[in-house]
Design a protein around this motif. Structure first.
Motif, short mmCIF file in Angstrom:
data_model
loop_
_atom_site.label_atom_id
_atom_site.label_comp_id
_atom_site.label_asym_id
_atom_site.label_seq_id
_atom_site.Cartn_x
_atom_site.Cartn_y
_atom_site.Cartn_z
N SER A 1 0.82 -1.21 0.00
CA SER A 1 0.00 0.00 0.00
C SER A 1 0.86 1.27 0.00
O SER A 1 0.59 2.21 -0.74
CB SER A 1 -0.92 0.00 1.23
OG SER A 1 -1.69 1.18 1.28
N ASP B 1 -3.05 7.01 -10.81
CA ASP B 1 -4.12 6.39 -10.04
C ASP B 1 -3.54 5.37 -9.06
O ASP B 1 -2.87 4.40 -9.46
CB ASP B 1 -5.10 5.70 -11.00
CG ASP B 1 -6.25 5.04 -10.25
OD1 ASP B 1 -7.02 5.78 -9.63
OD2 ASP B 1 -6.34 3.80 -10.29
N ARG B 2 -3.84 5.57 -7.78
CA ARG B 2 -3.25 4.71 -6.75
C ARG B 2 -3.78 3.28 -6.84
O ARG B 2 -3.02 2.31 -6.63
CB ARG B 2 -3.57 5.30 -5.38
CG ARG B 2 -2.91 4.56 -4.22
CD ARG B 2 -3.28 5.19 -2.89
NE ARG B 2 -2.68 4.45 -1.80
CZ ARG B 2 -3.14 3.31 -1.31
NH1 ARG B 2 -4.24 2.76 -1.84
NH2 ARG B 2 -2.54 2.70 -0.30
N LYS B 3 -5.06 3.12 -7.15
CA LYS B 3 -5.64 1.78 -7.20
C LYS B 3 -4.98 0.93 -8.29
O LYS B 3 -4.72 -0.27 -8.11
CB LYS B 3 -7.15 1.86 -7.44
CG LYS B 3 -7.92 2.40 -6.25
CD LYS B 3 -9.42 2.39 -6.53
CE LYS B 3 -10.20 2.91 -5.33
NZ LYS B 3 -11.67 2.91 -5.59
N TYR C 1 -1.61 -0.03 -7.08
CA TYR C 1 -1.71 -1.02 -6.01
C TYR C 1 -1.92 -2.43 -6.60
O TYR C 1 -1.32 -3.41 -6.15
CB TYR C 1 -2.85 -0.65 -5.07
CG TYR C 1 -3.02 -1.61 -3.91
CD1 TYR C 1 -2.10 -1.64 -2.86
CD2 TYR C 1 -4.10 -2.50 -3.88
CE1 TYR C 1 -2.25 -2.52 -1.80
CE2 TYR C 1 -4.26 -3.39 -2.83
CZ TYR C 1 -3.34 -3.39 -1.79
OH TYR C 1 -3.49 -4.27 -0.74
#
Length: 287
Positions: free
Chosen positions: A257, A270-272, A275
């Motif tokens: 994370s 975009d972090r998602k 991830y």
């Protein structure tokens, strides 16, 4: 809209901030002339410059020098006077306090309950912005760029990411050095040079910093200058292999994370999505 005439006679006691022309005498407002006519005292940067302006307007007023080098005693004397009579503050040209002395005087006057009134008018900053053709929905005025190379570069680096048009004041002898620094520190930005504003030889020239530096090297400029730098463009997304390498390096030091968050923040991604890719990389490493 019809401007109301001022009442005749002396003004009420207080401090009056009066903007004066930056080059063209015709730009002075009727309200500024009336205020100068009805005040008891004019505080100014240079009594010779302000005295010349008052002579052109047919006015005669006591003048008191007040500039960046004025002592606390001089400021106290002005504060004492404006508690009882109308004191006008002007700069040599334009709107007082915009890279001109006066901040402490206004602050102390307000702290003492002295009425402070601003009579708006000419400003080189606003004049340049209105004609340069650079975005004006957001702008940042940062005064004069430093004269020394390192300090100048540090300021430009500090402001590089500000999402707004940057505005500086500059002088003819320093302009080319400033443009060279912009070409190094902020390559690709649109730049504008506005000079001799409101005067006969008014000029606003735009282009790259390098092109403008070449022009003004061949044609050394005179007079005071407003230097404008367009805002940064949208960030360029790095190549996929760069993102992959940064994710792998981050995963070696922190959780999935945290690694995704670090790389996403660094590049505005975009972090998602990152991830999910970080989870895949962890699976590959464990497999």
């Amino acid at each position: 809209m019809e401007a109301p005439l001022m009442e005749p006679g002396p003004l009420d006691a207080g401090l009056y901030i009066v903007a004066t022309p930056i080059g063209n005498l015709g730009d002075i407002t009727r309200r500024a002339v009336e205020t100068l006519d009805r005040c008891a005292l004019v505080a100014c940067e240079d009594t010779r410059v302000t005295g010349k302006l008052l002579n052109l307007l047919g006015l005669h007023k006591p003048l008191r020098r007040y500039d960046d080098h004025a002592s606390d005693v001089a400021r106290e004397a002005l504060l004492s006077e404006m508690a009882e009579k109308a004191v006008v503050l002007v700069s040599d040209a334009g709107t007082p306090l915009i890279s001109d002395p006066g901040y402490r005087l206004v602050r102390d006057a307000r702290a003492r309950g002295i009425v402070v009134t601003s009579i708006p008018g000419p400003s080189a900053l606003v004049t340049a912005l209105s004609m340069a053709g650079l975005p004006t929905d957001r702008f940042m005025f940062a005064g004069f760029l430093p004269a020394k190379d390192k300090a100048r570069g540090d300021v430009l680096a500090e402001l590089a990411a500000v999402p707004a048009t940057l505005v500086f004041y500059d002088t003819g002898p320093r302009l080319v050095a400033s443009l060279d620094a912009i070409a190094r520190c902020l390559p690709g930005r649109e730049v504008a040079v506005a000079r001799e504003l409101t005067k006969l030889h008014e000029e606003c020239r735009s282009g790259t910093a390098q092109d403008l530096a070449e022009h003004y090297t061949a044609h050394p400029p005179r007079g005071e200058i407003v230097l404008l730098i367009g805002p940064p463009g949208p960030p360029v997304a790095p190549e996929d292999d760069v993102i992959e390498a940064e994710l792998r390096a981050a995963l070696a030091e922190m959780s999935t994370s945290q690694a995704a968050g670090k790389v996403a923040k660094a590049h505005g991604l975009d972090r998602k999505t990152l991830y999910a890719r970080a989870l895949e990389i962890n699976g590959e490493l464990k497999g």
